[in-house]
Scaffold this active site. Structure first.
Site, PDB file in Angstrom:
ATOM      1  N   CYS A 169     -80.896   8.681  -1.887  1.00  0.00           N
ATOM      2  CA  CYS A 169     -82.170   9.186  -1.355  1.00  0.00           C
ATOM      3  C   CYS A 169     -81.935  10.355  -0.412  1.00  0.00           C
ATOM      4  O   CYS A 169     -82.282  11.494  -0.713  1.00  0.00           O
ATOM      5  CB  CYS A 169     -82.908   8.067  -0.625  1.00  0.00           C
ATOM      6  SG  CYS A 169     -83.497   6.741  -1.696  1.00  0.00           S
TER       7      CYS A 169
ATOM      8  N   GLU B  35     -78.823  10.239   1.873  1.00  0.00           N
ATOM      9  CA  GLU B  35     -77.605   9.875   2.567  1.00  0.00           C
ATOM     10  C   GLU B  35     -76.571  10.991   2.505  1.00  0.00           C
ATOM     11  O   GLU B  35     -76.330  11.568   1.456  1.00  0.00           O
ATOM     12  CB  GLU B  35     -77.027   8.593   1.966  1.00  0.00           C
ATOM     13  CG  GLU B  35     -77.991   7.425   2.013  1.00  0.00           C
ATOM     14  CD  GLU B  35     -78.958   7.341   0.852  1.00  0.00           C
ATOM     15  OE1 GLU B  35     -79.115   6.233   0.302  1.00  0.00           O
ATOM     16  OE2 GLU B  35     -79.546   8.384   0.470  1.00  0.00           O
TER      17      GLU B  35
END
Length: 786
Positions: free
Chosen positions: A430, A432
């Site tokens: 997502c 990270e």
């Protein structure tokens, strides 16, 4: 979109996800015969080699890039060594309304007879739940946290440009050279290193063999093909598969096929969380594109066609099936392959190139579930790139997400990475952050921060499950100051994080011991030199993340207590605790007071934002720098995926006026409906969070389509992004859709099959979401641009 791509796209879109039991049968057969004969790394490598020899391969009509994880597109295997699905699991997967995976009754029966008897009690999931302490089990079941690795192997992984410069033969030469330098006299781990390096060499051979099988099949199909053009394409496919991944690619086509074989190999070897990502694909492909453009051997349209084939290949690979809490926290077919566009080069110059724009065109034309493109904007990025991304954003697909390259670099340098490695890194999954091709950055699960306040207000007791899951920090009626309450909350926070990390570290060693990943280790820097596995500290950098959820909900709840109980003294502890216990039934006036008369996060109000800073610093102090088992440490990031919906189901009414079982706030976004002063106030509130201390933050914003109609409107959107990034923001993403459209999609889902929305760090088809997730998106504030 030409005819070929249109046809491949439609086939991919219409294909129904299904389960293949082939891998499970082959693995079970292999383990029955060979388990115990070899070291664990060699056993896993030999299994991978066996799969590459025996698994069904597929070349579809009109394909230019080849290779599937299952026997056909959208058909996924199971991984019984990680999760041994029960018959009940398979029946649920085959019948549930959302994220259904088709599987025949015959296959379920065979799975019951051949797979389950061997793996039951031996899978990683069984090992974990058989060994965790009861206090961890209670905390997990009541929703204080989740555990990523209870069904899938650790992730994330994103690649650098190494595989475009070296083939598997080159890797094997490096492995052989490293074996020749093993010091059996002075290194007590020399024998372990030998086993690991031997396993890596076997994995290299397996990948070469797997590609050659595709070459053989392409040649066979070519001899049977009547159409001359298609025959030539199949002959080209065969030549490409003879070349890569055995050797480094020379052409644009070979480079894409090289990446795809490595991607496919790593997700066949193990089911890692958030699959595999190519990293800065535009930067990796640009040299091939420029060379062939100069030679006249590749047109822009041909390059775009090949890129489209990669997009479709990725979309053909839904995430393997999830059940239980893991399905609830991330219920999607999306396997989270993120493609970074733009960003910075290793020397600090702008990384955008012609492939960046080609990829945005492909994403716009195909508008598929995956991959998820993201645009990385630095101070050096041209306005043209952000404007091109904005034109795709306003189409309403929910992508590309937009990231701050300068912040991403700062986050990595802060934790000890070189500037060059940080620039070559970026984001995957997502939001990270990691050093591409050089780091194992492992997500360990979500932390339900508002739930920790709930048990604090109940003296460590969980009112929903009836269990004592936290410390006895005292009856809150005895807290005569906000500071006393917050001290109790901090103690509970530290206790829950201690419990989570203790078990995470146990699970981490379990994966290092029982589920090494030899192929993945080959392509990640320093694993060969160290002679250590990806899951055992082999990469140059090794990071564990805990994902903290609900910063908006916890901030607003603490703000309500501080404002009404301690500052204005207009509400008593008895009144508040009774209202929460009653889910505000019979206390509507109090709920409205809390909801309408409290300073809330997301409105550039320091009364709330200083509380956000306090909670954030407490999370940072409790997590950052804690030791993992690889000689490195834990960090936090502020990510929820869809777990804020699951966590909301585990959370009673909260002091900000939120009713029980409603979603908590997502990522670092404000609570639903709490951001009342527009998007600029939201980003100013977020700018007060020192995001460089995190491994990523997620901000969702929703706009009406009418807000982004003109070029001038897009200029405003670009200015909003640039301003947020100058203020230190890590990430922002947009839903561009009105409530009326979403309601129509609920009523007539067949008419809105193509409607993509941004859910969390990924987009999904709105009609594939369950009612809870649909309503969560609808309740997000519709923002305007002034």
């Amino acid at each position: 979109m030409n005819t070929r791509i249109s046809q491949l796209r439609q086939e991919s879109f219409e294909a129904e996800p299904a389960i293949s039991i082939e891998r499970a049968l082959l693995e079970t057969e292999f383990y029955r015969e060979h388990n115990g004969k070899y070291s664990q790394p060699v056993l896993r490598a030999r299994l991978f080699h066996y799969l590459c020899v025996e698994k069904t391969i597929h070349i579809g009509a009109k394909e230019l890039l080849v290779g599937e994880r299952g026997p056909a597109p959208k058909v996924v295997p199971t991984f019984p060594e990680l999760t041994c699905h029960s018959v009940a699991d398979l029946q649920v997967l085959n019948s549930r309304a959302m994220t259904r995976y088709r599987i025949s009754e015959e296959d379920i029966e065979r799975y019951q007879q051949e797979v389950i008897p061997y793996w039951q009690g031996r899978s990683m999931r069984d090992r974990i739940f058989n060994e965790v302490p009861p206090e961890w089990q209670d905390a997990y079941e009541c929703g204080l946290f989740t555990e990523f690795m209870e069904q899938r192997a650790p992730g994330h992984t994103a690649l650098d440009n190494t595989i475009y410069r070296q083939g598997m033969r080159d890797f094997k030469e490096r492995i052989d050279e490293r074996i020749s330098r093993l010091d059996y006299h002075h290194d007590p781990l020399a024998s372990d290193r030998y086993e690991q390096l031997s396993a890596m060499a076997i994995a290299c051979d397996a990948m070469i063999l797997f590609a050659h099988r595709h070459a053989d099949l392409a040649e066979e199909l070519a001899t049977e093909e009547a159409d001359g053009t298609r025959r030539q394409e199949l002959e080209l496919i065969a030549r490409v598969c003879r070349r890569v991944p055995e050797h480094a690619p020379r052409t644009f086509h070979e480079a894409l096929q090289m990446y795809w074989f490595v991607h496919l190999g790593t997700i066949t070897e193990l089911n890692g969380w958030d699959a595999m990502s190519p990293g800065h694909l535009d930067q990796h492909l640009s040299p091939f594109y420029r060379r062939e453009q100069a030679r006249g051997s590749l047109s822009r349209e041909q390059a775009k066609e090949l890129l489209s084939c990669l997009w479709i290949k990725i979309n053909n690979h839904p995430a393997p099936p999830k059940v239980g809490v893991t399905a609830l926290e991330s219920g999607t077919y999306n396997d989270f392959t993120q493609i970074n566009l733009g960003g910075l080069l290793c020397d600090g110059q702008d990384g955008a190139n012609e492939i960046s724009y080609l990829a945005l065109e492909v994403a716009d034309e195909l508008h598929l579930l995956q991959p998820q493109p993201s645009v990385h904007i630095s101070a050096k990025s041209p306005d043209r790139l952000l404007k091109a991304a904005s034109r795709v954003i306003r189409k309403g697909y929910g992508y590309p997400a937009v990231f701050n390259s300068d912040a991403v670099v700062m986050e990595q340098v802060r934790v000890g990475k070189t500037v060059e490695d940080a620039r070559e890194g970026g984001t995957s999954g997502c939001i990270e952050t990691g050093a591409f091709g050089k780091e194992a950055y492992i997500l360990t699960g979500y932390l339900n921060v508002p739930k920790i306040l709930e048990i604090t207000l109940n003296n460590g007791h969980d009112p929903l499950s009836g269990k004592q899951v936290g410390l006895e920090t005292g009856d809150p009626r005895g807290f005569n100051s906000f500071e006393a309450l917050y001290t109790a909350f901090s103690r509970q926070l530290t206790h829950i994080i201690d419990l989570k990390i203790r078990v995470n570290n146990y699970i981490e060693r379990m994966y290092a011991k029982y589920s090494p990943a030899p192929l993945l280790s080959v392509v990640i820097s320093d694993c060969i030199e160290k002679g250590r596995d990806y899951y055992d500290g082999g990469p140059r950098y090794n990071t564990n993340y805990i994902q903290c959820c609900g910063i908006g909900t916890i901030t607003d709840s603490l703000s309500a207590i501080q404002t009404h109980l301690f500052e204005q003294k207009t509400v008593s502890w008895d009144e508040l605790l009774q209202a929460l216990a009653d889910n505000f039934q019979g206390h509507e006036a109090l709920r409205l007071k809390l909801w309408n008369k409290t300073p809330f996060f997301g409105n550039d109000d320091d009364r709330a934002d200083t509380i956000m800073q306090l909670v954030y610093e407490s999370l940072f102090a409790a997590i950052d720098g804690r030791a993992n088992t690889k000689g490195t440490v834990y960090h936090l990031n502020m990510l929820s995926t869809t777990c804020h919906v699951y966590f909301g189901k585990k959370l009673g009414a909260t002091p900000n006026g939120r009713l029980a079982w409603q979603p908590a706030s997502d990522g670092t976004s404000p609570s639903h409906g709490a951001d009342r002063q527009g998007p600029t106030a939201v980003i100013k509130s977020l700018s007060k969070m020192d995001q460089s201390k995190s491994g990523g933050t997620l901000l969702n914003q929703r706009f009406l389509p009418s807000v982004l109609k003109t070029e001038q409107d897009l200029d405003k959107l670009c200015a909003l992004v640039r301003t947020y990034f100058r203020l230190g923001g890590h990430h922002i993403q947009f839903n561009v859709v009105d409530t009326a459209t979403l309601r129509l999609a609920q009523q007539s889902p067949d008419d809105y099959r193509n409607l993509l929305v941004r859910v969390a760090g990924y987009s999904d088809y709105f009609v594939d979401l369950d009612a809870d997730h649909q309503e969560e998106i609808i309740k997000r504030t519709e923002q305007q641009l002034g």
